[in-house]
Each structure stands twice: as C-alpha cells, then as structure tokens.
Design a protein around this motif. Structure first.
Motif, PDB file in Angstrom:
ATOM      1  N   VAL A  73       1.540  11.420   9.710  1.00  0.00           N
ATOM      2  CA  VAL A  73       0.150  11.777   9.435  1.00  0.00           C
ATOM      3  C   VAL A  73      -0.691  10.570   9.810  1.00  0.00           C
ATOM      4  N   ARG A  74      -1.487  10.714  10.862  1.00  0.00           N
ATOM      5  CA  ARG A  74      -2.321   9.586  11.276  1.00  0.00           C
ATOM      6  C   ARG A  74      -3.773   9.879  10.943  1.00  0.00           C
ATOM      7  N   PHE A  75      -4.440   8.907  10.336  1.00  0.00           N
ATOM      8  CA  PHE A  75      -5.869   8.993  10.044  1.00  0.00           C
ATOM      9  C   PHE A  75      -6.499   7.846  10.820  1.00  0.00           C
ATOM     10  N   GLY A  76      -7.013   8.163  12.022  1.00  0.00           N
ATOM     11  CA  GLY A  76      -7.422   7.098  12.930  1.00  0.00           C
ATOM     12  C   GLY A  76      -6.207   6.265  13.283  1.00  0.00           C
ATOM     13  N   GLU A  77      -6.298   4.969  13.035  1.00  0.00           N
ATOM     14  CA  GLU A  77      -5.205   4.046  13.358  1.00  0.00           C
ATOM     15  C   GLU A  77      -4.129   4.014  12.275  1.00  0.00           C
ATOM     16  N   ALA A  78      -4.461   4.524  11.093  1.00  0.00           N
ATOM     17  CA  ALA A  78      -3.552   4.343   9.945  1.00  0.00           C
ATOM     18  C   ALA A  78      -2.499   5.446   9.878  1.00  0.00           C
ATOM     19  N   GLU A  79      -1.274   5.051   9.594  1.00  0.00           N
ATOM     20  CA  GLU A  79      -0.192   6.003   9.329  1.00  0.00           C
ATOM     21  C   GLU A  79      -0.124   6.187   7.815  1.00  0.00           C
ATOM     22  N   LEU A  80      -0.378   7.425   7.356  1.00  0.00           N
ATOM     23  CA  LEU A  80      -0.496   7.648   5.912  1.00  0.00           C
ATOM     24  C   LEU A  80       0.823   7.904   5.215  1.00  0.00           C
ATOM     25  N   THR A  81       1.854   8.347   5.956  1.00  0.00           N
ATOM     26  CA  THR A  81       3.072   8.812   5.276  1.00  0.00           C
ATOM     27  C   THR A  81       3.791   7.709   4.500  1.00  0.00           C
ATOM     28  N   ALA A  82       3.548   6.444   4.858  1.00  0.00           N
ATOM     29  CA  ALA A  82       4.246   5.360   4.158  1.00  0.00           C
ATOM     30  C   ALA A  82       3.394   4.763   3.037  1.00  0.00           C
ATOM     31  N   LEU A  83       2.176   5.264   2.850  1.00  0.00           N
ATOM     32  CA  LEU A  83       1.250   4.607   1.919  1.00  0.00           C
ATOM     33  C   LEU A  83       1.238   5.255   0.541  1.00  0.00           C
ATOM     34  N   ALA A  84       1.003   4.438  -0.474  1.00  0.00           N
ATOM     35  CA  ALA A  84       0.840   4.927  -1.845  1.00  0.00           C
ATOM     36  C   ALA A  84      -0.529   5.608  -1.980  1.00  0.00           C
ATOM     37  N   PRO A  85      -0.650   6.517  -2.960  1.00  0.00           N
ATOM     38  CA  PRO A  85      -1.912   7.257  -3.119  1.00  0.00           C
ATOM     39  C   PRO A  85      -3.166   6.375  -3.168  1.00  0.00           C
ATOM     40  N   HIS A  86      -3.108   5.232  -3.872  1.00  0.00           N
ATOM     41  CA  HIS A  86      -4.336   4.419  -3.988  1.00  0.00           C
ATOM     42  C   HIS A  86      -4.717   3.785  -2.649  1.00  0.00           C
ATOM     43  N   ARG A  87      -3.701   3.510  -1.798  1.00  0.00           N
ATOM     44  CA  ARG A  87      -3.990   2.955  -0.475  1.00  0.00           C
ATOM     45  C   ARG A  87      -4.661   4.001   0.411  1.00  0.00           C
ATOM     46  N   ILE A  88      -4.187   5.237   0.297  1.00  0.00           N
ATOM     47  CA  ILE A  88      -4.774   6.341   1.073  1.00  0.00           C
ATOM     48  C   ILE A  88      -6.211   6.582   0.605  1.00  0.00           C
ATOM     49  N   ALA A  89      -6.407   6.555  -0.710  1.00  0.00           N
ATOM     50  CA  ALA A  89      -7.767   6.717  -1.252  1.00  0.00           C
ATOM     51  C   ALA A  89      -8.687   5.615  -0.731  1.00  0.00           C
ATOM     52  N   ALA A  90      -8.151   4.400  -0.630  1.00  0.00           N
ATOM     53  CA  ALA A  90      -8.955   3.261  -0.175  1.00  0.00           C
ATOM     54  C   ALA A  90      -9.372   3.415   1.290  1.00  0.00           C
ATOM     55  N   LEU A  91      -8.629   4.229   2.062  1.00  0.00           N
ATOM     56  CA  LEU A  91      -9.020   4.486   3.450  1.00  0.00           C
ATOM     57  C   LEU A  91     -10.111   5.556   3.542  1.00  0.00           C
ATOM     58  N   GLY A  92     -10.472   6.135   2.389  1.00  0.00           N
ATOM     59  CA  GLY A  92     -11.549   7.119   2.394  1.00  0.00           C
ATOM     60  C   GLY A  92     -11.069   8.555   2.394  1.00  0.00           C
ATOM     61  N   VAL A  93      -9.884   8.788   1.847  1.00  0.00           N
ATOM     62  CA  VAL A  93      -9.374  10.153   1.706  1.00  0.00           C
ATOM     63  C   VAL A  93      -9.442  10.511   0.221  1.00  0.00           C
ATOM     64  N   ALA A  94     -10.293  11.475  -0.128  1.00  0.00           N
ATOM     65  CA  ALA A  94     -10.461  11.872  -1.526  1.00  0.00           C
ATOM     66  C   ALA A  94     -10.056  13.326  -1.689  1.00  0.00           C
ATOM     67  N   ARG A  95      -9.512  13.664  -2.833  1.00  0.00           N
ATOM     68  CA  ARG A  95      -9.048  15.039  -3.017  1.00  0.00           C
ATOM     69  C   ARG A  95      -9.472  15.628  -4.348  1.00  0.00           C
ATOM     70  N   THR A  96      -9.468  16.963  -4.392  1.00  0.00           N
ATOM     71  CA  THR A  96      -9.533  17.677  -5.664  1.00  0.00           C
ATOM     72  C   THR A  96      -8.186  18.372  -5.854  1.00  0.00           C
ATOM     73  N   PHE A  97      -7.951  18.881  -7.052  1.00  0.00           N
ATOM     74  CA  PHE A  97      -6.670  19.515  -7.361  1.00  0.00           C
ATOM     75  C   PHE A  97      -6.858  21.007  -7.568  1.00  0.00           C
ATOM     76  N   GLN A  98      -5.756  21.768  -7.331  1.00  0.00           N
ATOM     77  CA  GLN A  98      -5.836  23.220  -7.508  1.00  0.00           C
ATOM     78  C   GLN A  98      -6.181  23.547  -8.961  1.00  0.00           C
ATOM     79  N   ASN A  99      -5.578  22.804  -9.890  1.00  0.00           N
ATOM     80  CA  ASN A  99      -5.939  22.952 -11.297  1.00  0.00           C
ATOM     81  C   ASN A  99      -6.794  21.754 -11.685  1.00  0.00           C
ATOM     82  N   ILE A 100      -7.838  22.017 -12.438  1.00  0.00           N
ATOM     83  CA  ILE A 100      -8.816  20.972 -12.737  1.00  0.00           C
ATOM     84  C   ILE A 100      -8.147  19.745 -13.351  1.00  0.00           C
TER      85      ILE A 100
END
Ligand SMILES: Nc1ncnc2c1ncn2[C@@H]1O[C@H](COP(=O)(O)OP(=O)(O)O)[C@@H](O)[C@H]1O
Ligand SMILES: [Mg+2]
Length: 274
Positions: A73-100
């Motif tokens: 999974v590439r987000f621009g130059e970054a490979e996301l598959t090896a990253l922890a959730p907080h690192r991915i969030a720090a790259l500007g990827v934010a999510r919501t959940f199916q259950n609140i």
C-alpha cells in the motif's frame, strides 16, 4: 454549514494511494485475495460489496490495524504496510469506524480535541503544568475545533456529551473528529450505516462538501448502493475477498458479476444495514 473552512497545514494536493496485490489471511480464511486499486488525489473512491466481502479488513490494513499477509500500500512515497497506526495517521490518513468509536461521556468538544492529539506539540507535561506555550496551543486547537464543528453542523452541540446525541449526529461527530486530524486521505467505514433516509442524504452532502472544500481524497466503504452512486468518482467491488469489478459507478452498477454478488447477498437490494 460554514464555507470558511479551509485546509490547514499540508495544503497541497494529496498523494495518490496505490493498493497492490494485498492479501490478508486469518487462520484458514482469506479475507482479501490479492486486491488492488488506486485512489486518485482529491477523488472519492468507494469500496463496495456484500457483508463479509473484506471491506473493513481492507480499511484495517490501510490504517495499520491489520498487517497484510502480502502486497503493498503506497501513499505517495510512503509504504504503509510496515507502519504502525500512529505513523500512518501522522502521514495524514484519518479514519472513522463502522461502529461508533467515540467517548460517550465526553462532550463533543473534548472528543474533537482528542482528534487534534497527533497535531499537539506541547505534550502532556507542558499541558499539565499549564505552561504558556501549552495554553497558546490549546487555544489555537480550540479555534480550529470550532471551525470544523461549524462546518459539519455541530456548533450548537459542542458542550453536549456524545452519548446523549442521536445516532446520526454521533456519526457526524466521528467525521468531524477525523477532520480534526487535518487528513489528506479520509477513510470512511459505512458512514450511513443505521441511518434513516434523511440522515443518509445529509451525510452524503457533507461528504461532498468535505471533498469540494478541502480537496482531500476520500475512500469510502459502503454497503448502500445509492450512496455510492451519488458520491463516488470510481468504485472497487469486492466479493468474498476478491476484486470482481471496478470503474465509474454507472458502469459498475450494470456489471453482471456485481448484480449477481448483490442479489446473492442477504438484503438483496444492497440497502440492508450491516
Ligand atoms: N480479526 C479477524 N479474525 C478473523 N476473521 C476476520 C477478522 N476480521 C474479519 N474477518 C473475516 O474476514 C471476512 C471479511 O470481513 P470484513 O472485512 O469485516 O467484511 P465487510 O466489512 O466487507 O463486511 C469475514 O469472513 C470476517 O469474518
Ligand atoms: Mg465492514
């Protein structure tokens, strides 16, 4: 809805998201089988499919909650598959959940301030000691929270504990919290699940307003075909972990494999709650 809301910080066009041959296996079950798709910068891309197709699993890989068995999974130059959730969030990827996933006893404002956490520089010590730098930073974040709350129509609810709000409004708070992270890619997992018709239309308008005002990319997992037709620029269709179709919504809607997958699923129309 305020029209003064502007992107903050990383304001240039978001990077492309490229998902390639991603496979996820859980003891004996292949939840995703070498799926791939691309989210173009600033577009709304929908991942659809019947219950159990692998949509949430896909989101969990993109946000680092699940580790892919294979693929990239590439987000621009970054490979996301090896990253922890907080690192991915720090790259500007934010999510919501199916259950609140909000703190029901906390006010809307406090839930949104928690969304600012990754952007907070002062740290807990300075904030705890009430140092001037921390106070200044808290004020700036507070102002931004006010802007975002106004944008999503929550200005009058900031002091209300989230647990006391109607379900449809809570889903807005979740979206607002994700926006508080100043994302470049917003991942929305079934944002209209459990909503009535009016709430669904309002949420659809809000998602379009986010795309237009902020120019960010939006990846939407959605069960409701009508919502997808209204919102998405492109669609990827999953069934039993495989990608069975992809393209513009109008094309995908008429694809015989897609029709078969949806008719075979419980609920038939594709409008059923998860
Ligand atoms: N953590 C997990 N452990 C084992 N199986 C899982 C896990 N998460 C999802 N699955 C399985 O993977 C498949 C896809 O699930 P999911 O991604 O939640 O589908 P969807 O969101 O499209 O309804 C389902 O068969 C589900 O039971
Ligand atoms: Mg799901």
């Amino acid at each position: 809805m305020s029209d003064t809301y502007q992107p903050d910080g990383m304001a240039d066009s978001p990077p492309r998201l490229e998902v390639r041959d991603v496979t996820v296996r859980f003891a004996g079950l292949t939840a995703l089988d070498a799926i791939g798709f691309t989210v173009e910068p600033g577009s709304v891309h929908a991942v659809i499919g019947p219950n159990g197709a692998g949509k949430s699993t896909c989101f969990n890989v993109l946000s680092g909650v699940y580790r892919a068995t294979a693929g990239s999974v590439r987000f621009g130059e970054a490979e996301l598959t090896a990253l922890a959730p907080h690192r991915i969030a720090a790259l500007g990827v934010a999510r919501t959940f199916q259950n609140i996933a909000l703190s029901p006893r906390l006010s809307v404002r406090d839930n949104l301030m928690l969304g600012r956490h990754r952007l907070t520089r002062a740290g807990f010590v300075a904030a705890g000691l009430r140092l001037p730098s921390a106070r200044r930073e808290a004020r700036v974040h507070g102002e931004r929270v006010n802007e975002i709350a106004a944008f999503v129509g929550l200005a009058g609810r900031l002091a209300t504990p989230v647990g006391l709000l109607p379900y449809g409004v809570q889903k807005r708070v979740e979206l607002a919290r994700a926006l508080c992270m100043e994302p470049r890619l917003l991942l929305l997992d079934e944002p209209v699940a459990g909503m009535n018709g009016g709430e669904r239309r309002e949420m659809a308008e809000l998602v379009l307003a986010v795309q237009k005002s902020l120019g960010i990319s939006i990846l939407l997992v959605e069960h409701d075909m009508g919502m997808v037709m209204r919102l998405a620029d492109t669609v990827t269709v999953l069934d039993f972990g495989r990608r069975i179709a992809g393209g513009p919504p109008a094309e995908v809607q008429d694809d015989p494999e897609v029709i078969r997958a949806y008719l075979g699923a419980a609920g038939g129309s594709g409008e059923a709650a998860p």
